[in-house]
Design a protein around this motif. Structure first.
Motif, short mmCIF file in Angstrom:
data_model
loop_
_atom_site.label_atom_id
_atom_site.label_comp_id
_atom_site.label_asym_id
_atom_site.label_seq_id
_atom_site.Cartn_x
_atom_site.Cartn_y
_atom_site.Cartn_z
N GLU A 22 0.85 -1.18 0.00
CA GLU A 22 0.00 0.00 0.00
C GLU A 22 0.89 1.23 0.00
OE1 GLU A 22 -3.52 1.99 2.75
OE2 GLU A 22 -2.77 0.00 3.25
N ILE A 23 0.55 2.18 -0.88
CA ILE A 23 1.32 3.41 -1.02
C ILE A 23 0.35 4.58 -1.14
CG2 ILE A 23 2.94 4.70 -2.50
CD1 ILE A 23 3.97 1.93 -3.45
N GLY A 24 0.68 5.69 -0.50
CA GLY A 24 -0.07 6.92 -0.65
C GLY A 24 0.69 7.87 -1.55
N LEU A 25 -0.02 8.54 -2.46
CA LEU A 25 0.57 9.53 -3.35
C LEU A 25 -0.28 10.78 -3.28
CD1 LEU A 25 2.47 10.53 -5.61
CD2 LEU A 25 0.95 9.40 -7.26
N ARG A 26 0.34 11.90 -2.95
CA ARG A 26 -0.39 13.17 -2.87
C ARG A 26 0.26 14.17 -3.81
NH1 ARG A 26 -4.20 15.69 0.32
NH2 ARG A 26 -3.94 17.90 0.74
N LEU A 27 -0.53 14.66 -4.75
CA LEU A 27 -0.09 15.72 -5.66
C LEU A 27 -0.59 17.03 -5.07
CD1 LEU A 27 -1.06 13.94 -8.98
CD2 LEU A 27 1.19 14.03 -7.90
#
Length: 175
Positions: A56-61
């Motif tokens: 599981e990975i979070g990516l925030r732009l």
């Protein structure tokens, strides 16, 4: 291998007027594209991954304002930056094998400033999409424990980023 990706597109959702300034060559990266990229990248990086049924990975732009706040808070550098990585695996916590066998392993969060990425894309004379892929690949390597405290390790990390981008059809030259 299963990858659960949580993409938070704060940049595009909070300031649609900013995206108009990027012109017609801006291609907002679809969630499915991010998902495919991470699937491809984690296949390549499998030797560096702890064994788990999924990840599981979070990516925030985001924008320069938010990333500057995070950079100040966590790195004590009160200025915008291009990418920050918050690796979950660096935290010392009890490891339970049964838990890892049944649920995705949380690797951490990657935060990218689209404002800075856009400026860097223009300086490098490539697309915003290429720059975002480059920065996110860099952040992913940090989540897996890669670092660049010296020139030699930086070169090794940059070469790995080139390999990751080549896998998704983006050719980038670091020479």
């Amino acid at each position: 291998m299963q990858v659960e990706l949580d993409v938070q597109d704060y940049f595009y959702e909070s300031s649609p007027e900013k995206t108009e300034n990027f012109g017609t060559n801006d291609q907002r990266i679809a969630f499915e594209t991010w998902e495919n990229w991470f699937d491809s990248w984690l296949e390549i990086l499998l030797p560096y991954l702890p064994s788990a049924p999924g990840y599981e990975i979070g990516l925030r732009l985001t924008d320069d304002v938010e990333i500057q706040s995070l950079n100040s808070q966590y790195r004590h550098q009160d200025k915008p930056t291009d990418v920050l990585a918050f690796a979950a695996l660096e935290v010392d916590s009890p490891q339970n094998e049964e838990m890892f066998a049944s649920m995705p392993l949380y690797l951490g969060d990657i935060v990218v400033s689209v404002d800075t990425a856009q400026r860097q894309a223009q300086q490098q004379e490539h697309s915003l999409q290429t720059e975002l892929a480059w920065l996110v690949a860099h952040g992913l390597l940090h989540l897996l424990g890669w670092d660049h405290p010296d020139e030699e390790s930086l070169v090794r990390m940059l070469k790995q980023q080139v390999i990751l981008l080549r896998e998704i059809g983006i050719a980038i030259d670091i020479e």
